[in-house]
Scaffold this motif. Structure first.
Motif, PDB file in Angstrom:
ATOM      1  N   GLN A 247       1.093  -1.443   0.213  1.00 11.86           N
ATOM      2  CA  GLN A 247       0.019  -0.168   0.157  1.00 11.86           C
ATOM      3  C   GLN A 247       0.852   1.645  -0.115  1.00 11.86           C
ATOM      4  OE1 GLN A 247      -3.566   0.245   1.774  1.00 11.86           O
ATOM      5  NE2 GLN A 247      -3.655   1.899   3.174  1.00 11.86           N
ATOM      6  N   ILE A 248       0.814   2.145  -1.253  1.00 15.86           N
ATOM      7  CA  ILE A 248       1.312   3.458  -1.075  1.00 15.86           C
ATOM      8  C   ILE A 248       0.749   4.702  -0.943  1.00 15.86           C
ATOM      9  CG2 ILE A 248       3.080   4.499  -2.227  1.00 15.86           C
ATOM     10  CD1 ILE A 248       3.126   1.933  -4.096  1.00 15.86           C
ATOM     11  N   GLU A 249       1.029   5.539   0.595  1.00 14.63           N
ATOM     12  CA  GLU A 249      -0.201   6.163   0.676  1.00 14.63           C
ATOM     13  C   GLU A 249      -0.015   7.928  -0.025  1.00 14.63           C
ATOM     14  OE1 GLU A 249      -2.439   5.892   3.202  1.00 14.63           O
ATOM     15  OE2 GLU A 249      -1.757   3.976   3.732  1.00 14.63           O
ATOM     16  N   ARG A 250      -1.142   8.617  -0.033  1.00 16.57           N
ATOM     17  CA  ARG A 250      -1.314   9.848  -1.122  1.00 16.57           C
ATOM     18  C   ARG A 250      -0.339  10.561  -0.210  1.00 16.57           C
ATOM     19  NH1 ARG A 250      -5.444  12.659  -4.400  1.00 16.57           N
ATOM     20  NH2 ARG A 250      -6.766  10.591  -3.866  1.00 16.57           N
ATOM     21  N   GLY A 251       0.539  10.957  -1.124  1.00 18.80           N
ATOM     22  CA  GLY A 251       1.948  11.715  -1.520  1.00 18.80           C
ATOM     23  C   GLY A 251       2.650  11.399  -0.557  1.00 18.80           C
ATOM     24  N   GLU A 252       3.246  10.240  -0.622  1.00 16.24           N
ATOM     25  CA  GLU A 252       4.177   9.373  -0.039  1.00 16.24           C
ATOM     26  C   GLU A 252       5.327   9.283  -1.196  1.00 16.24           C
ATOM     27  OE1 GLU A 252       5.151   5.577   1.697  1.00 16.24           O
ATOM     28  OE2 GLU A 252       3.633   5.185   1.207  1.00 16.24           O
ATOM     29  N   PHE A 253       6.745   9.620  -1.099  1.00 18.03           N
ATOM     30  CA  PHE A 253       7.209   9.117  -1.970  1.00 18.03           C
ATOM     31  C   PHE A 253       7.717   8.157  -1.517  1.00 18.03           C
ATOM     32  CE2 PHE A 253      11.384  11.620  -4.590  1.00 18.03           C
ATOM     33  CZ  PHE A 253      11.724  10.258  -4.401  1.00 18.03           C
ATOM     34  N   LEU A 254       7.955   6.506  -1.793  1.00 16.14           N
ATOM     35  CA  LEU A 254       8.270   5.220  -1.784  1.00 16.14           C
ATOM     36  C   LEU A 254       8.972   4.715  -3.217  1.00 16.14           C
ATOM     37  CD1 LEU A 254       7.660   2.551  -0.528  1.00 16.14           C
ATOM     38  CD2 LEU A 254       6.875   1.938  -2.153  1.00 16.14           C
ATOM     39  N   VAL A 255      10.317   4.018  -2.989  1.00 18.27           N
ATOM     40  CA  VAL A 255      10.876   3.879  -3.745  1.00 18.27           C
ATOM     41  C   VAL A 255      11.638   2.490  -3.716  1.00 18.27           C
ATOM     42  CG1 VAL A 255      13.909   4.605  -4.141  1.00 18.27           C
ATOM     43  CG2 VAL A 255      12.633   5.792  -2.584  1.00 18.27           C
ATOM     44  N   LEU A 256      11.910   1.872  -4.571  1.00 19.02           N
ATOM     45  CA  LEU A 256      11.221   0.032  -4.824  1.00 19.02           C
ATOM     46  C   LEU A 256      13.223  -0.082  -5.033  1.00 19.02           C
ATOM     47  CD1 LEU A 256       8.695  -0.193  -7.331  1.00 19.02           C
ATOM     48  CD2 LEU A 256       8.402  -0.533  -5.078  1.00 19.02           C
ATOM     49  N   VAL A 257      13.656  -0.486  -5.038  1.00 20.57           N
ATOM     50  CA  VAL A 257      15.356  -0.899  -4.748  1.00 20.57           C
ATOM     51  C   VAL A 257      15.655  -2.545  -4.494  1.00 20.57           C
ATOM     52  CG1 VAL A 257      15.819  -1.016  -2.410  1.00 20.57           C
ATOM     53  CG2 VAL A 257      17.366  -0.222  -4.115  1.00 20.57           C
ATOM     54  N   GLY A 258      16.006  -3.170  -5.554  1.00 18.37           N
ATOM     55  CA  GLY A 258      16.837  -4.712  -4.734  1.00 18.37           C
ATOM     56  C   GLY A 258      17.960  -4.500  -6.687  1.00 18.37           C
ATOM     57  N   PRO A 259      17.781  -5.779  -6.488  1.00 17.13           N
ATOM     58  CA  PRO A 259      19.283  -6.612  -7.321  1.00 17.13           C
ATOM     59  C   PRO A 259      18.819  -6.573  -9.017  1.00 17.13           C
ATOM     60  CG  PRO A 259      18.392  -8.355  -5.573  1.00 17.13           C
ATOM     61  CD  PRO A 259      18.385  -7.267  -5.265  1.00 17.13           C
ATOM     62  N   SER A 260      19.439  -6.963  -9.210  1.00 13.90           N
ATOM     63  CA  SER A 260      18.897  -6.696 -11.290  1.00 13.90           C
ATOM     64  C   SER A 260      17.592  -7.788 -11.270  1.00 13.90           C
ATOM     65  CB  SER A 260      19.801  -6.387 -12.226  1.00 13.90           C
ATOM     66  OG  SER A 260      20.271  -5.478 -12.222  1.00 13.90           O
ATOM     67  N   GLY A 261      16.641  -7.758 -11.863  1.00 11.00           N
ATOM     68  CA  GLY A 261      15.277  -9.230 -11.981  1.00 11.00           C
ATOM     69  C   GLY A 261      14.882  -9.078 -11.210  1.00 11.00           C
ATOM     70  N   CYS A 262      15.068  -7.981 -10.196  1.00  9.60           N
ATOM     71  CA  CYS A 262      14.294  -8.658  -9.118  1.00  9.60           C
ATOM     72  C   CYS A 262      12.799  -7.818  -8.756  1.00  9.60           C
ATOM     73  CB  CYS A 262      14.620  -7.840  -6.995  1.00  9.60           C
ATOM     74  SG  CYS A 262      14.536  -6.157  -7.295  1.00  9.60           S
ATOM     75  N   GLY A 263      12.136  -7.600  -9.880  1.00  7.83           N
ATOM     76  CA  GLY A 263      10.992  -7.170  -9.601  1.00  7.83           C
ATOM     77  C   GLY A 263      10.362  -5.579  -9.495  1.00  7.83           C
ATOM     78  N   LYS A 264      11.294  -5.122 -10.220  1.00  6.72           N
ATOM     79  CA  LYS A 264      10.996  -3.253  -9.381  1.00  6.72           C
ATOM     80  C   LYS A 264      10.780  -2.506 -10.435  1.00  6.72           C
ATOM     81  CE  LYS A 264      15.487  -2.425  -9.350  1.00  6.72           C
ATOM     82  NZ  LYS A 264      16.530  -3.379  -9.236  1.00  6.72           N
ATOM     83  N   THR A 265      10.801  -3.071 -11.501  1.00  2.00           N
ATOM     84  CA  THR A 265      10.836  -1.940 -12.617  1.00  2.00           C
ATOM     85  C   THR A 265       9.115  -2.853 -13.288  1.00  2.00           C
ATOM     86  OG1 THR A 265      12.569  -1.193 -13.855  1.00  2.00           O
ATOM     87  CG2 THR A 265      11.286  -1.398 -14.879  1.00  2.00           C
ATOM     88  N   THR A 266       9.275  -3.846 -13.672  1.00  2.00           N
ATOM     89  CA  THR A 266       7.954  -4.958 -13.596  1.00  2.00           C
ATOM     90  C   THR A 266       6.676  -3.759 -12.872  1.00  2.00           C
ATOM     91  OG1 THR A 266       8.817  -6.685 -14.470  1.00  2.00           O
ATOM     92  CG2 THR A 266       6.235  -6.875 -13.975  1.00  2.00           C
ATOM     93  N   THR A 267       7.037  -4.439 -11.267  1.00  2.00           N
ATOM     94  CA  THR A 267       5.965  -3.339 -10.372  1.00  2.00           C
ATOM     95  C   THR A 267       6.050  -2.061 -10.170  1.00  2.00           C
ATOM     96  OG1 THR A 267       7.232  -5.174  -8.976  1.00  2.00           O
ATOM     97  CG2 THR A 267       5.158  -3.098  -8.062  1.00  2.00           C
ATOM     98  N   LEU A 268       6.600  -0.794 -10.764  1.00  2.00           N
ATOM     99  CA  LEU A 268       6.630  -0.289 -11.661  1.00  2.00           C
ATOM    100  C   LEU A 268       5.445   0.500 -12.691  1.00  2.00           C
ATOM    101  CD1 LEU A 268       7.113   2.496 -10.828  1.00  2.00           C
ATOM    102  CD2 LEU A 268       8.877   2.576 -12.896  1.00  2.00           C
ATOM    103  N   LYS A 269       5.556  -0.702 -13.641  1.00  2.00           N
ATOM    104  CA  LYS A 269       4.628  -0.763 -15.011  1.00  2.00           C
ATOM    105  C   LYS A 269       3.888  -1.297 -14.908  1.00  2.00           C
ATOM    106  CE  LYS A 269       9.223  -0.111 -18.345  1.00  2.00           C
ATOM    107  NZ  LYS A 269      10.014  -0.563 -19.164  1.00  2.00           N
ATOM    108  N   MET A 270       3.468  -2.072 -14.345  1.00  2.00           N
ATOM    109  CA  MET A 270       1.862  -2.307 -13.942  1.00  2.00           C
ATOM    110  C   MET A 270       0.875  -1.633 -13.312  1.00  2.00           C
ATOM    111  SD  MET A 270       2.144  -6.642 -12.613  1.00  2.00           S
ATOM    112  CE  MET A 270       3.055  -6.043 -11.457  1.00  2.00           C
ATOM    113  N   ILE A 271       1.655  -0.171 -12.623  1.00  2.00           N
ATOM    114  CA  ILE A 271       0.392   0.521 -12.319  1.00  2.00           C
ATOM    115  C   ILE A 271       0.077   1.671 -13.478  1.00  2.00           C
ATOM    116  CG2 ILE A 271       0.622   2.704 -10.384  1.00  2.00           C
ATOM    117  CD1 ILE A 271       2.938   1.830  -8.882  1.00  2.00           C
ATOM    118  N   ASN A 272       0.157   1.698 -14.005  1.00  2.00           N
ATOM    119  CA  ASN A 272       0.044   2.466 -15.224  1.00  2.00           C
ATOM    120  C   ASN A 272      -0.382   1.289 -16.533  1.00  2.00           C
ATOM    121  OD1 ASN A 272       2.578   2.079 -16.702  1.00  2.00           O
ATOM    122  ND2 ASN A 272       2.733   4.123 -17.135  1.00  2.00           N
TER     123      ASN A 272
END
Length: 316
Positions: free
Chosen positions: A24-49
């Motif tokens: 859950q990401i709250e309104r107005g929050e700055f959330l950073v996804l971090v992890g090693p290559s291939g961990c799924g962070k960019t996929t997670t981001l791109k599913m939002i839009n």
């Protein structure tokens, strides 16, 4: 508010990239996804839009499934900034910024006013830059334009996919400072992807550490630093900073009347410091039977932020 509910993503029906994600990401929050290559962070981001469709589960945007939004309506609510900003080379800076407002049929005067406002917001004089071509700008200036282009139609959410990783270290730290200053003004919900733990700790209200498509920990930088939730988090943070951390360079002087509740030897390693700081705001450092200074949680976080000036840590 953005909410992931048991979200999974597979490719070819076999390769699991994101595994039963709940976040859950709250309104107005700055959330950073971090992890090693291939961990799924960019996929997670791109599913939002919906640049990448999810396989299972639900993503909610303000209590409405993202699948229930018309795609253009969803994306108009979400600004998107890439590593390669890809400004249109045949357009002026003003024309690049104005693309979405014009698609939304804003009046010409309103668009011009918005361009002026945004350029001023990131320190680019509208009289100088609005009529320039992208190739006339430095990499850092182009990235600033990319950020404000994503903000042009005043979206509720800003997605940023490693937007500063291609920049030189000096430009990178300047853009990090700029986005923090900008966020204090605009108070958007920002989801930011990076592989650089120092950048994550500097920018995020909370940091989400991912590994093999799963969330290992979501917490503030201080909580992650002092109370890692898993062996992976402890190893990931230690690997990222231990090579660069030196007690002697981060030692703070002993104040008058200082009473040592917890001490460590001068040659202690990073893991011992983190473990001790989990239950103490500061740790006294002892050398040859004498207290020579102390290390604080605040000092450790300051060290992590300052490392951005020297570039990124090795990509583990």
């Amino acid at each position: 508010m953005i909410r992931f509910e048991n979200v999974s993503k597979t490719y070819d029906g076999e390769r699991l990239v994101v595994d039963s994600l709940n976040l859950q990401i709250e309104r107005g929050e700055f959330l950073v996804l971090v992890g090693p290559s291939g961990c799924g962070k960019t996929t997670t981001l791109k599913m939002i839009n919906r640049l990448i469709p999810l396989t299972k589960g639900t993503i909610w945007l303000d209590d409405k499934r993202i699948s229930d939004y018309p795609i253009h309506e969803l994306r108009w609510q979400i600004g998107y900034v890439l590593q390669q900003i890809a400004l249109f080379p045949h357009m002026t800076i003003e024309e690049n910024i104005a693309i979405v407002p014009e698609l939304k049929r804003w009046k010409k005067e309103q668009v011009q006013q918005r361009v002026t406002e945004l350029l001023k917001m990131v320190g680019l004089d509208p009289h100088i830059y609005r009529d320039r071509q992208p190739q006339e700008l430095s990499g850092g200036q182009q990235q600033r334009v990319g950020v404000i282009r994503a903000l042009a139609a005043d979206p509720d959410i800003l997605l940023m996919d490693e937007p500063f990783s291609a920049l030189d270290p000096i430009s990178r730290v300047k853009l990090q400072d700029d986005i923090l200053d900008l966020q204090r003004t605009i108070q958007k919900t920002i989801v930011f992807v990076t592989h650089d733990l120092q950048e994550a700790f500097k920018l995020g209200d909370r940091v989400c550490i991912m590994n093999d498509g799963k969330i290992e920990q979501v917490a503030t930088p201080q909580e992650i630093l002092t109370r890692p939730a898993s062996p992976f988090v402890q190893e990931f943070t230690a690997t990222a900073v231990a090579r660069k951390f030196s007690i002697v360079e981060n030692l703070e002087p002993v104040p008058d009347g200082f009473s040592a509740h917890s001490t460590l030897p001068f040659d202690s390693e990073w893991g011992s410091l983190v473990q001790s700081l989990a239950s103490n705001e500061r740790i006294a450092i002892e050398k040859e039977g004498q207290i020579v200074g102390f290390i604080t949680r605040e000092g450790i976080l300051r060290f992590l932020a300052e490392q951005s000036l020297e570039g990124t840590v090795p990509n583990e």
